[in-house]
Enzyme design. Structure first.
Site, PDB file in Angstrom:
ATOM      1  N   ASP A 307      39.695  -4.792 -35.367  1.00  0.00           N
ATOM      2  CA  ASP A 307      39.163  -5.736 -34.383  1.00  0.00           C
ATOM      3  C   ASP A 307      39.485  -7.185 -34.726  1.00  0.00           C
ATOM      4  O   ASP A 307      39.931  -7.493 -35.844  1.00  0.00           O
ATOM      5  CB  ASP A 307      37.637  -5.535 -34.304  1.00  0.00           C
ATOM      6  CG  ASP A 307      37.030  -6.251 -33.115  1.00  0.00           C
ATOM      7  OD1 ASP A 307      37.760  -6.526 -32.144  1.00  0.00           O
ATOM      8  OD2 ASP A 307      35.824  -6.543 -33.160  1.00  0.00           O
ATOM      9  N   GLU A 310      43.477 -10.778 -32.521  1.00  0.00           N
ATOM     10  CA  GLU A 310      44.367 -11.578 -31.642  1.00  0.00           C
ATOM     11  C   GLU A 310      45.102 -12.649 -32.446  1.00  0.00           C
ATOM     12  O   GLU A 310      46.233 -12.963 -32.091  1.00  0.00           O
ATOM     13  CB  GLU A 310      43.541 -12.206 -30.515  1.00  0.00           C
ATOM     14  CG  GLU A 310      42.946 -11.206 -29.536  1.00  0.00           C
ATOM     15  CD  GLU A 310      41.780 -10.414 -30.120  1.00  0.00           C
ATOM     16  OE1 GLU A 310      41.125 -10.949 -31.030  1.00  0.00           O
ATOM     17  OE2 GLU A 310      41.566  -9.271 -29.704  1.00  0.00           O
ATOM     18  N   ASP A 420      36.365  -6.009 -24.912  1.00  0.00           N
ATOM     19  CA  ASP A 420      34.951  -6.229 -24.580  1.00  0.00           C
ATOM     20  C   ASP A 420      34.769  -6.369 -23.072  1.00  0.00           C
ATOM     21  O   ASP A 420      34.972  -7.441 -22.510  1.00  0.00           O
ATOM     22  CB  ASP A 420      34.445  -7.509 -25.251  1.00  0.00           C
ATOM     23  CG  ASP A 420      34.353  -7.357 -26.758  1.00  0.00           C
ATOM     24  OD1 ASP A 420      34.477  -6.227 -27.251  1.00  0.00           O
ATOM     25  OD2 ASP A 420      34.159  -8.378 -27.433  1.00  0.00           O
TER      26      ASP A 420
HETATM   27  C1  GLC Z   1      33.975  -7.694 -31.045  1.00  0.00           C
HETATM   28  C2  GLC Z   1      34.436  -6.297 -30.640  1.00  0.00           C
HETATM   29  C3  GLC Z   1      33.233  -5.443 -30.341  1.00  0.00           C
HETATM   30  C4  GLC Z   1      32.331  -5.402 -31.569  1.00  0.00           C
HETATM   31  C5  GLC Z   1      31.941  -6.817 -31.984  1.00  0.00           C
HETATM   32  C6  GLC Z   1      31.204  -6.844 -33.307  1.00  0.00           C
HETATM   33  O1  GLC Z   1      33.379  -8.344 -29.968  1.00  0.00           O
HETATM   34  O2  GLC Z   1      35.319  -6.343 -29.574  1.00  0.00           O
HETATM   35  O3  GLC Z   1      33.624  -4.152 -29.973  1.00  0.00           O
HETATM   36  O4  GLC Z   1      31.197  -4.652 -31.297  1.00  0.00           O
HETATM   37  O5  GLC Z   1      33.098  -7.624 -32.128  1.00  0.00           O
HETATM   38  O6  GLC Z   1      31.987  -6.338 -34.321  1.00  0.00           O
END
Ligand code: GLC
Length: 683
Positions: A307, A310, A420
């Protein structure tokens, strides 16, 4: 036929793995303005444009402006131009047009697809260094297959990853995870995995876990496996700046983090606060980080989600300092309304600032490259890092991996989730529309946060979203911290939700088989109707139904309080109206427009006349599903289905060896070693 045209000094992105030598002549179809360069193309009134992978708006991308620039856009909506991924492949389709175009450019690209001028598509590269691939073929399917061939075979997850996965930002301890599993198992709600979000980490540090909340990770994984559950931890791109933290210390010592122009380490803040960013574009740094996944693999973990790659930047110290300076200037002033709103925006705009992305550098192929020039590769190379790390740990075994950011090329190393989203009905429909576009660009293992990530879901939204999720390879219910609890067992309609999950597990032999055949054959599991019904003008415009596999079409309900929907059938089809795996109606329907009644607990699947598909008895986890005892569903007298199956763990993907053909002759199913239950036939 594929031709390549180079502009400037194209970067080695690794998106294309087959050799396509550059052509010298003029680029066909486009007028090329060397400034930019900018590629223009006149659009006929009826031309459509497919592709662009993960993006907002239609399956037909015409009429909006998109910008390839991987962005943390957590509250995106239909005006958003950039999402988490950049997939620069498009298909132009019209009376005098049938070709694909792939812009292999890892920097910012603008796709003005009839936004400024409805009669024109204009694509502009900000870098100016790119390879453009033009693909011509006999059909949309043929062009996609050619494209998929040059970008290489897509990632294949283990079979258990096709099970239902429960996730939530906020599961903070061993005890809480066990409870989530127990609640599912006690109610016989099928489940194969639980995602573990950043809450498991010690101060949000990658490859660590809080000892007080997770005293024995190995034991926890062992106990979970007894329950047929895999835990799937998150790994973030940012590495906490903290002396004594092994990852920080090693990375600094080896010089593996992204650097500013003066050679000092670039700092940006994400969940752990001030963080450093591994230079995934540097081979050594990528291998080093990938190796660290071992620390969790050794405790029994078999998959991850990557995650914030980007990479998202909440702020940089420089950006924050500037914001304070500007805010300070406003202190004590008699602020006019414009100045007041400007002041309000100062801190709101501190995240993901373009200038911050111009302030750090990579060591890419031995060259110093400024980040913005290769921005869209960062998530891709993080996915590659994880995939290579896991492969090195156990080369014979498949691992689960999905990422938020991606670029074409990343499709060989992992899947993607659709980022998200929000608990909005419009996002359910957007989820559907992304599926064929993602498949065209090679991303096969994908799905959205079912129920919606941010904001509070509603019971009916989750139920309807699960009805779409039944078909997506990644079927994960995920929600943000602070939102309404979204596990199935929290809701009054849990029995209906559970029944919908039984449909997923019953359809697993079909879904897995179609996923594997499409992935290995470079085809799309999900397709716009135009792919299958090229002469059908009505099918060309359908935006809320997609083809699934070779036999089916899906058309989910995506409006609140709807008790049915209109569906266009491009040919005669059998409607299967599911309430559960064991409870469904079969309704033969003729080609044309129809209203279909669908109560909240009912979901439709359409099978093309003349085709059959397998339905198993289902199970509570993937390995519990018997892929051999099958009911064949269809509206046919003579038909055959090629069922692909394998052990789900290893890498023996031999299409021929692993496929058994189930045939139907004179209305009787002829088993080829399979236990075939009644063939359900309606004429
Ligand atoms: C980001 C991710 C999401 C996750 C959050 C906390 O927003 O896209 O899926 O729950 O971070 O880690």
């Amino acid at each position: 036929m594929i031709r390549r045209y180079d502009f400037g000094m194209p970067m080695e992105t690794g998106a294309v793995v087959e050799t396509v030598s550059p052509s010298q002549g003029d680029v066909p179809f486009f007028t090329v303005d060397k400034l930019g360069p900018r590629f223009s193309l006149a659009l006929g009134a009826d031309d459509v444009i497919f592709g662009l992978g993960e993006n907002v708006r239609g399956i037909n991308k015409r009429g909006h402006i998109y910008r390839s620039w991987n962005s943390d856009e957590f509250a995106h909506h239909e005006n958003t131009r950039s999402l988490y991924a950049s997939h620069n492949f498009l298909l132009f389709y019209g009376e005098d047009k049938l070709f694909g175009a792939f812009f292999d450019d890892p920097g910012a690209l603008e796709f003005d697809l009839g936004y400024t001028d409805a009669r024109q598509a204009v694509i502009t590269s900000e870098n100016g260094d790119l390879s453009l691939y033009i693909i011509q073929g006999d059909s949309l399917t043929d062009i996609v297959e050619q494209f998929r061939k040059i970008i290489g075979v897509s990632y294949i997850p283990p079979k258990w990853a096709f099970g239902y996965i429960q996730s939530r930002w906020g599961y903070a301890s061993d005890a809480e995870l066990r409870k989530v599993v127990k609640e599912h198992r006690e109610r016989h709600i099928p489940l194969d995995g639980v995602c573990v979000d950043i809450d498991y980490m010690q101060d949000y540090k990658d490859f660590t876990w809080k000892p007080e909340s997770f005293p024995d990770m190995t034991q926890l994984n062992q106990d979970m496996k007894q329950e047929h559950i895999r835990l799937i931890p998150i790994i973030d791109a940012g590495v906490k700046e903290q002396e004594g933290y092994f990852l920080y210390d090693e990375g600094v010592e080896k010089g593996y983090f992204c650097k500013k122009e003066d050679g000092s380490n670039f700092i940006g803040a994400v969940w752990p606060g001030r963080s450093l960013f591994p230079d995934f574009l540097n081979d050594d740094a990528r291998r080093w980080f990938g190796e660290k996944y071992r620390l969790l693999l050794e405790t029994g973990i078999e998959g991850f989600w990557n995650d914030m790659n980007e990479p998202a930047l909440f702020y940089t110290p420089e950006g924050l300092e500037k914001a304070f300076d500007e805010a300070e200037k406003a202190r004590g002033q008699n602020l006019g309304i414009d100045a007041f709103f400007a002041l309000k925006d100062i801190f709101g705009q501190v995240a993901n600032k373009p200038e911050d992305y111009r302030s750090f550098w990579h060591d890419f192929g031995g060259k110093k490259v400024r980040h913005d020039k290769v921005h869209n590769l960062y998530g891709y190379f993080m996915t590659r890092s994880a995939a290579e790390g896991m492969e090195a740990y156990n080369p014979d075994k498949r691992h689960l991996l999905f990422s938020r950011a991606s670029y074409v090329g990343a499709h060989r190393y992992g899947g993607v989730w659709q980022g998200d989203n929000t608990s909005w009905w419009s996002h359910l429909l957007m989820n559907l529309k992304m599926l064929p576009s993602l498949n065209m660009c090679g991303f096969m293992y994908t799905g959205a946060d079912l129920g919606g990530f941010s904001n509070n879901t509603t019971e009916d939204l989750l139920l309807r979203w699960l009805q779409l999720g039944v078909f997506t390879p990644l079927m994960r219910n995920h929600a943000a911290l602070g939102t309404r609890e979204q596990e199935i067992y929290r809701f009054g309609m849990q029995e209906d939700m559970k029944n919908i999950l039984t449909v997923r597990y019953a359809l697993l032999p079909y879904l897995y088989s179609e996923f594997m055949k499409a992935t290995l054959g470079g085809k799309c599991m999900f397709r716009p109707l135009a792919f299958d019904y090229p002469g059908d003008k009505r099918a060309l415009r359908v935006e809320d139904q997609v083809m699934l596999g070779s036999e089916c079409m899906i058309a989910p309900v995506y409006e609140q309080n709807a008790r049915g929907r209109y569906v266009y059938l491009p040919e005669d089809m059998l409607l299967v109206r599911f309430r559960s795996a064991a409870d469904y109606d079969l309704v033969p329907m003729e080609k044309g427009n129809h209203w279909i009644d669908l109560q909240l607990n009912e979901m439709p699947l359409f099978i093309r006349k003349g085709c059959i598909i397998p339905l198993s008895r289902g199970g509570e986890w993937v390995d519990d599903v018997d892929f051999r005892s099958l009911t064949m569903l269809g509206w046919a007298d003579e038909a055959a289905y090629a069922l692909y199956d394998d052990d789900g763990m290893g890498k023996n993907y031999d299409l021929e060896k692993n496929t058994r053909v189930i045939t139907l002759r004179g209305g009787e199913a002829v088993g080829d070693g399979l236990t075939l239950k009644n063939a359900v036939l309606k004429a």
